[in-house]
Structures are given as C-alpha cells and as structure tokens.
Design an enzyme around this catalytic site. Structure first.
Site, PDB file in Angstrom:
ATOM      1  N   LYS B  47     -28.945 -35.083   9.941  1.00 21.46           N
ATOM      2  CA  LYS B  47     -27.724 -35.558   9.276  1.00 21.46           C
ATOM      3  C   LYS B  47     -27.036 -34.373   8.599  1.00 21.46           C
ATOM      4  CE  LYS B  47     -28.016 -40.126   9.735  1.00 21.46           C
ATOM      5  NZ  LYS B  47     -26.928 -41.016  10.180  1.00 21.46           N
ATOM      6  N   LYS B  52     -30.657 -29.569   4.737  1.00 25.34           N
ATOM      7  CA  LYS B  52     -30.204 -29.836   3.368  1.00 25.34           C
ATOM      8  C   LYS B  52     -30.053 -31.329   3.099  1.00 25.34           C
ATOM      9  CE  LYS B  52     -29.233 -25.500   1.923  1.00 25.34           C
ATOM     10  NZ  LYS B  52     -29.622 -24.890   0.658  1.00 25.34           N
ATOM     11  N   SER B  77     -21.143 -23.374  -1.281  1.00 31.48           N
ATOM     12  CA  SER B  77     -20.088 -23.049  -0.338  1.00 31.48           C
ATOM     13  C   SER B  77     -20.449 -23.602   1.027  1.00 31.48           C
ATOM     14  CB  SER B  77     -19.898 -21.539  -0.259  1.00 31.48           C
ATOM     15  OG  SER B  77     -21.134 -20.943   0.038  1.00 31.48           O
ATOM     16  N   ASN B 310     -24.301 -25.688  11.672  1.00 28.99           N
ATOM     17  CA  ASN B 310     -22.878 -25.730  11.309  1.00 28.99           C
ATOM     18  C   ASN B 310     -22.227 -24.366  11.501  1.00 28.99           C
ATOM     19  OD1 ASN B 310     -22.910 -28.475  10.714  1.00 28.99           O
ATOM     20  ND2 ASN B 310     -23.840 -28.083   8.722  1.00 28.99           N
TER      21      ASN B 310
END
Lengths: 318, 318
Positions: B47, B52, B77, B310
């Site tokens: 997810k 994280k 960030s 990401n």
C-alpha cells in the site's frame, strides 16, 4: 482436433513444475479511475517475462523423445522465441529461432542466452518461412508455430485457467490482448467452459491496437485478414491472426475492442505507476481498451491478462 | 521501552487487515550474476508503494480515539507522509504533513490524494520543525515521527517478520536499506529474535548510499552523526539516523555497507529488467551493496527488503 478445457487442464498439469503461478494484482486507484473492478493476472512476472513460457513449455513437454532429439524450430521476433528456447533447454533439446535481422539486439541476446541458435533473415514473412523450411529440411526439426498450433493454444489457455482459479468469484468479463490469437483463443475456451460449469457466463473480449486491427476486421467481416502492415508500439501484437485462432475466436469470443496508440502509452504508464510492475505495450492494450470503451466495462468485474514485461528501458515511450 | 519481537508480532496482527502481504521474488539470472541466492521482499507492491504503510498504520491504529480525534501530524518529503495520510484516512482522522516546498509535486499530490492537509515550508530542518511545532500548538495533534518512534519501528519490523515466515529456510543474511533507521532497527530486532528461537543466527546488514553515509560513520565511530548534506539519488535515504534507531542499530546490526551512485543506478535497472517490478533508488541500494561487496555475500542465502517503488517515470536515471 478441437481444443477443450480438458486439454488445457492437462497442459497445466504438464507445465506446472516449470512455470510460475503468477499473482493476481489490483489497484483501488485504477478501479476508481476506470469505473470498474480490474483483476490483473501478472504474466509479466512469468518465466521469460511473458505468458509465452506456458505455450512453449507445453509444446516441448508434449513431444516424444525421438522428435525432440531432432530439435525444435520457430520464427519469432519476440517472446515466443525466448520461450521456446527456454523450454527446449529444460529438456536438453536443441532449438533454432529464425529472427528478422532488424529484431532488437536484446531479444536476439535473450534467445541466445537460453542456448538457442539464432538464424537471421530478411524481415519479410516469405524470407522467414524460407529460412525455417531450409532448416527443417536439413535437420528434420519440429516447427512450433507461435500461435497456430494446438499445444501452444492449450498452453496459453492455462493463464486464464489459473486466473479463474485465483479469483474469489468468477469475473463478468475476461480480457486478453490479441495478436496471432494464441492467448485469446485459449482464454475463450477456458472461460466459457468454466462459466458453463458454474451455471453462469463470462464475456471474453479481445483487445487489439488500432494500428494492427486485423483480428477486429476479420471478426467483424467474417473474413480472415491474411496480411497487414502493422503500425503500433505494441510489438507483441503485430502478428496476423492464425487460421485456427481465427476459427476459435470467431466462434467463442464475444467482442474485440480497439485501443489507440496514445491510450496504450497512457495505460502502460498508469500500470507502472499504480501497480509498480513493468508491463510491455502489448499488455497495456487491454487497459487502454477499457479506458476508451468505458461503457462496455462500467461497474463490471474484469479479469485482465497482462501478457508480458519485456521492454527496452532505453526506449520508453514517454 | 525496548522493542521486542512480541511488539512486532502485535503490530503485525494490528495492521494485517489493512496492508498487503507482499510476495517474495527471486531471479536465477540475478543470482548467477551476483554469486549468491537473493530473496526479495517486494514492499514496492505494498500500500502507498512502500513499507512505510506498515509503520504509519501501526502508529495510527495504536492510538486511542481521543488522541486520534485531534489528528496526526508529521514532516516528510516522501513515503512516510503518504503512509500516515493513508492510515489516518482509514480511521477517519485528520492528518497534516509538513513538506519542504521543493518536494516533488507528485509527492504532494499523493499526500493530498489520501485526504491530508499539506503545509509547505522552507526546506531546512529548523523550518520543518517550527512548522510542526506551530501546528501542534494550534491543534494538539500527535506527532508521528518518520522513524524515531517505537510504533513506527515495530510496524516497519513486520516486513522482516513476514519475510522470514515466507521463506522455506531462514536466510544467512537479511539486508535492508538505512536512512532514518526505522526499517533497519525493526529488521534487526525481528531477525535476531527469530534466529535465536531457531537455534541459529542471521546476520543483519544495512545498506546505505556513499552519498549519505551517516549511519555507516556513526556505526563505525560509535558517535551518532547529527547532520549531513546528503548527495544521492536514493531520496528515501537522505535522512539522518534517529536517536533510538542509532542505539538499536549499534547494538543489533552486524554491519553497514556502502553503495556508490553508479552501482545504485545499475542495480535499479537490473531489478527492473529481471524482476519486472519498479523499485525506487532507495531499494536498489541493497542490491548495489551486494554488487560492490561480493565477498560478504558469496554463496549465501540473502533476504533483501525492497523498500518501495515510488519513482518519477519522467526522470529516470538512464
């Protein structure tokens, strides 16, 4: 012969020790964006990076030792060549792949990496076939056609078989890309047979690039298109529909939908970003078809076969 | 408190309904190339696209309703901000993320997409902390630090817990990237406790970019580095090791190894090509560390936590 669910189940039992059971994936964000529930079968995570490992493995493991000792041969500019080379190596057989001289170096290397011999030819269908014929004459090796072949179709059908087994409930629609038609014809046979057993129906839909729309044309007109000049980024779908594939698809597929080139690129990017997996343009064609034909999919549960993940990372389309 | 295996198991039970059990992946070609057996935990498929989610979810679901009603806040960030926003939304709580104004638009959008409020600040640590303090003063919301926090460490430790459960045999080594140290400290606690129960040992190794080597420096000198000016493509590892993370890592980690920038890019590309999954540079640091320190890994069974996926697809490093 006419291929049945039983053949595909046998193929599955035959290849299961050698292939990955690839996972199903989904993304709430993609579902929200596209207005339907998509369940992705990640065949990009399959051996050799594509569902083609299934057909290649089934073809090679269906052969008797005597034939196999003379080797196998195919013509392919892409994943089928690598798949056959990989499968032949598993049985210690020799494999020859006739490849157009302009095929990407990385694909030639992949085929050689699995231990196969590459014969380069001028990139026309006539030259490909002549090269194959000459090699068969010399070696008596067995031709394993990339899609117009029963063992290949049965092997490719195992992707849909697993998909339906892995889902909690059967989907309303199963969507597969169509190039030569091996995957789509196997998918149609499996989906209808399993739906029938369950007393329900599954719509089987093929997705094709507008720039290589021979399957759509033949499906619509009833007349198989025998030649086309494809113009699409989806390099796995540039083939023309095979003879037996055309027959199965005409009889058993519910619809073929087209996707534009910009939508294919957008869909590929969407899947990369949301699912964090690498799919090749040919896989993105299914997602692009959903984007461009939302009325067919709205609110439906849709299984999508992501066919492969072999992409040149130095030539991304964005 | 000192975090134990039991805390991490409790965290796992708490977050399991909300997170994915991500798959383990491997590649014979990568193993051949690197001379060891690598087992990849694909937290890029988690997810929010990163491990994280585990810590964020554990922190939010450990809170009582009264505190939660006042909201949660963090500064980040990157992935931790998105993870906390996502977890807060699951419990219908408000979330504020203080982000440096130069953070990528795509990351700000991700945080907003999960329904959190973004406060932009000047990109210095002092300004970040001031912005957080002001918001806490105004709202009495609870700070969830990205790594220097017990609930976060316990949550991140669940990635290693699952990894060891998913493997047929315990690995010789478990390798995790280190930035602030949340993942690596949780990993160390789990790995040693589970190895001890099994009457064996697992070496816990952290991988860090040469361009942000504060953990390596502190580990080597015994003195925590409190500030650094990171210069690495691995944007998730630019943080400085947290206080409690430093303590756990000094006590429980067996080694920290460094990776150069070219090796990080090469490793990222290798994983993309061979595993067909998208990992961010921070995840590639582990693979790069294996490439550049082959003598530590040769012939070993190595579990590697691929931390996230990401990536800005418009700014790939090749």
């Amino acid at each position: 012969m006419s291929i049945t669910l039983a053949h595909i189940q046998e193929a599955h039992a035959r290849i299961q020790p050698h292939i990955h059971q690839t996972p199903m994936m989904h993304s709430q964000q993609i579902n929200k964006l596209l207005g339907c529930e998509l369940y992705f079968k990640a065949e990009n995570l399959q051996k050799v990076g594509a569902f083609k490992a299934r057909g290649g493995c089934n073809a090679v493991f269906s052969m008797d030792d005597e034939s196999l000792n003379k080797g196998v041969i195919t013509h392919s500019s892409g994943n089928h060549g690598a798949a056959l080379a990989w499968a032949a190596a598993l049985r210690g057989a020799t494999c020859t792949v006739v490849m157009p001289e302009n095929a990407p170096q990385v694909k030639k290397q992949a085929v050689r990496g699995y231990g196969a011999k590459v014969i380069e030819c001028i990139p026309t269908m006539a030259d490909r076939e002549a090269a194959v014929a000459a090699e068969i004459q010399a070696t008596s090796s067995t031709l394993v056609h990339p899609y117009d072949n029963d063992a290949i179709i049965a092997g490719q059908g195992t992707a849909a078989l697993e998909t339906l087994e892995q889902m909690d409930n059967l989907p309303d629609i199963i969507l597969a890309p169509v190039g030569g038609g091996g995957l789509l014809s196997g998918t149609a046979i499996v989906a209808h047979a399993i739906a029938k057993k369950a007393g329900t129906t599954i719509a089987v839909i093929g997705a094709e690039p507008q720039g290589a729309s021979d399957a759509w044309q033949g499906f619509t007109s009833g007349q198989r298109v025998e030649q086309q000049t494809p113009d699409t980024i989806a390099d796995g779908l540039r083939s023309t529909l095979g003879m037996r594939n055309f027959t199965i698809i005409r009889e058993q597929v519910n619809a073929i939908v087209l996707a534009s080139e910009p939508a294919i690129v957008e869909a590929m990017r969407l899947v990369w970003m949301r699912l964090k997996i690498i799919i090749e343009p040919s896989s993105a064609v299914c997602v692009a078809a959903v984007m461009e034909n939302p009325e067919m999919f709205y609110g439906k549960r849709v299984a999508v076969i992501l066919s492969g993940g072999n992409v040149d990372l130095d030539a991304l389309p964005w």
